[in-house]
Design a protein around this motif. Structure first.
Motif, PDB file in Angstrom:
ATOM      1  N   LYS A  65      -1.874 -12.218   0.801  1.00  0.00           N
ATOM      2  CA  LYS A  65      -1.315 -11.104  -0.166  1.00  0.00           C
ATOM      3  C   LYS A  65      -1.843  -9.816   0.802  1.00  0.00           C
ATOM      4  O   LYS A  65      -2.986  -9.646   1.279  1.00  0.00           O
ATOM      5  N   LEU A  66      -0.996  -8.696   0.742  1.00  0.00           N
ATOM      6  CA  LEU A  66      -1.329  -7.756   1.519  1.00  0.00           C
ATOM      7  C   LEU A  66      -0.723  -6.401   0.643  1.00  0.00           C
ATOM      8  O   LEU A  66       0.530  -6.418   0.285  1.00  0.00           O
ATOM      9  N   THR A  67      -1.323  -5.246   0.326  1.00  0.00           N
ATOM     10  CA  THR A  67      -0.817  -4.163  -0.544  1.00  0.00           C
ATOM     11  C   THR A  67      -0.929  -2.944   0.463  1.00  0.00           C
ATOM     12  O   THR A  67      -2.087  -2.747   1.202  1.00  0.00           O
ATOM     13  N   SER A  68      -0.064  -2.448   0.599  1.00  0.00           N
ATOM     14  CA  SER A  68       0.172  -1.068   1.564  1.00  0.00           C
ATOM     15  C   SER A  68       0.816   0.141   0.474  1.00  0.00           C
ATOM     16  O   SER A  68       1.429  -0.235  -0.440  1.00  0.00           O
ATOM     17  N   LYS A  69       0.344   1.218   0.939  1.00  0.00           N
ATOM     18  CA  LYS A  69       0.646   2.456   0.164  1.00  0.00           C
ATOM     19  C   LYS A  69       1.408   3.342   1.222  1.00  0.00           C
ATOM     20  O   LYS A  69       1.040   3.854   2.339  1.00  0.00           O
ATOM     21  N   ILE A  70       2.397   4.195   0.823  1.00  0.00           N
ATOM     22  CA  ILE A  70       3.077   5.223   1.451  1.00  0.00           C
ATOM     23  C   ILE A  70       2.043   6.564   1.311  1.00  0.00           C
ATOM     24  O   ILE A  70       1.737   7.223   0.114  1.00  0.00           O
ATOM     25  N   THR A  71       1.108   6.995   2.353  1.00  0.00           N
ATOM     26  CA  THR A  71       0.272   8.009   2.331  1.00  0.00           C
ATOM     27  C   THR A  71       0.817   9.204   2.790  1.00  0.00           C
ATOM     28  O   THR A  71       0.167  10.114   2.600  1.00  0.00           O
ATOM     29  N   GLU A  82      -0.089   2.703   4.775  1.00  0.00           N
ATOM     30  CA  GLU A  82      -1.485   2.284   4.944  1.00  0.00           C
ATOM     31  C   GLU A  82      -1.936   1.075   4.331  1.00  0.00           C
ATOM     32  O   GLU A  82      -1.694   1.076   2.973  1.00  0.00           O
ATOM     33  N   MET A  83      -2.723   0.118   4.826  1.00  0.00           N
ATOM     34  CA  MET A  83      -3.124  -1.303   4.035  1.00  0.00           C
ATOM     35  C   MET A  83      -4.177  -0.737   2.888  1.00  0.00           C
ATOM     36  O   MET A  83      -5.157   0.330   3.490  1.00  0.00           O
ATOM     37  N   VAL A  84      -4.010  -1.023   1.748  1.00  0.00           N
ATOM     38  CA  VAL A  84      -5.004  -0.753   0.783  1.00  0.00           C
ATOM     39  C   VAL A  84      -5.820  -2.088   0.773  1.00  0.00           C
ATOM     40  O   VAL A  84      -7.086  -2.111   0.331  1.00  0.00           O
ATOM     41  N   SER A  89      -8.830  -5.530   8.405  1.00  0.00           N
ATOM     42  CA  SER A  89      -9.877  -4.510   8.088  1.00  0.00           C
ATOM     43  C   SER A  89      -9.399  -3.335   7.733  1.00  0.00           C
ATOM     44  O   SER A  89      -9.794  -2.287   7.060  1.00  0.00           O
ATOM     45  N   GLY A  90      -8.094  -3.119   8.302  1.00  0.00           N
ATOM     46  CA  GLY A  90      -7.450  -1.957   7.953  1.00  0.00           C
ATOM     47  C   GLY A  90      -6.304  -1.616   9.026  1.00  0.00           C
ATOM     48  O   GLY A  90      -6.032  -2.370  10.000  1.00  0.00           O
ATOM     49  N   PHE A  91      -5.077  -1.057   8.588  1.00  0.00           N
ATOM     50  CA  PHE A  91      -4.177  -0.667   9.410  1.00  0.00           C
ATOM     51  C   PHE A  91      -3.357   0.418   8.998  1.00  0.00           C
ATOM     52  O   PHE A  91      -3.453   0.978   7.560  1.00  0.00           O
TER      53      PHE A  91
END
Length: 158
Positions: A65-71, A82-84, A89-91
């Motif tokens: 599972k991967l959660t990303s948000k429009i920042t 960006e990965m939440v 570790s981050g992207f």
């Protein structure tokens, strides 16, 4: 931190390319081979500023599972997600759109940090950077295919 840069020339209007690039539904089509499904947050339609999506997909034989948000969001020129939470570790994935010869130049910058310290860095060199580049290239191929034909109407008019 590895960086992937991709440039894709698309013979279509910048607004269409921009909206296809933020379409949850088109993303699902471009990742069918990983069984990617939007399971939380924005699960269909066009994602926008401060909205997030949680994806479930099979990578390397394991469901993740991967959660990303429009920042960041400046339609139709730029957005970033960006990965939440997830396996990295981050992207940060920057999407840039510019007019070019009556069409659009879509430029992606994907910066990521692998987990597991030195083992993650080794994985980047051996297979992960190529794997991620291939995923993004396929996504861009689908965006181009839909934008340069009437297929975009199936996605953006629903």
């Amino acid at each position: 931190m590895p960086r992937i840069e991709l440039r894709t020339e698309i013979k279509a209007d910048k607004e269409i390319v921009f909206d296809l690039s933020r379409s949850i539904d088109l993303h699902k089509i471009s990742t069918e081979h990983t069984n990617e499904t939007a399971i939380a947050g924005k699960t269909s339609g066009l994602i926008g500023l401060d909205e997030s999506v949680t994806w479930k997909a099979k990578h390397f034989g394991i469901y993740q599972k991967l959660t990303s948000k429009i920042t960041e969001f400046d339609r139709p020129n730029y957005f970033a997600d960006e990965m939440v939470s997830g396996a990295f570790s981050g992207f940060k994935h920057e999407h840039h759109f510019a007019e070019l010869n009556g069409g659009t130049l879509m430029t992606d910058f994907f910066d990521y940090k692998s987990p597991f310290g030195i083992l993650g860095k080794l994985a980047d060199r051996i297979f992960l950077k190529k794997y991620m580049t291939d995923l993004l290239t396929e996504r861009n191929r689908i965006v181009k295919e839909f934008a340069e034909s009437d297929k975009w109407k199936q996605i953006l008019t629903e």
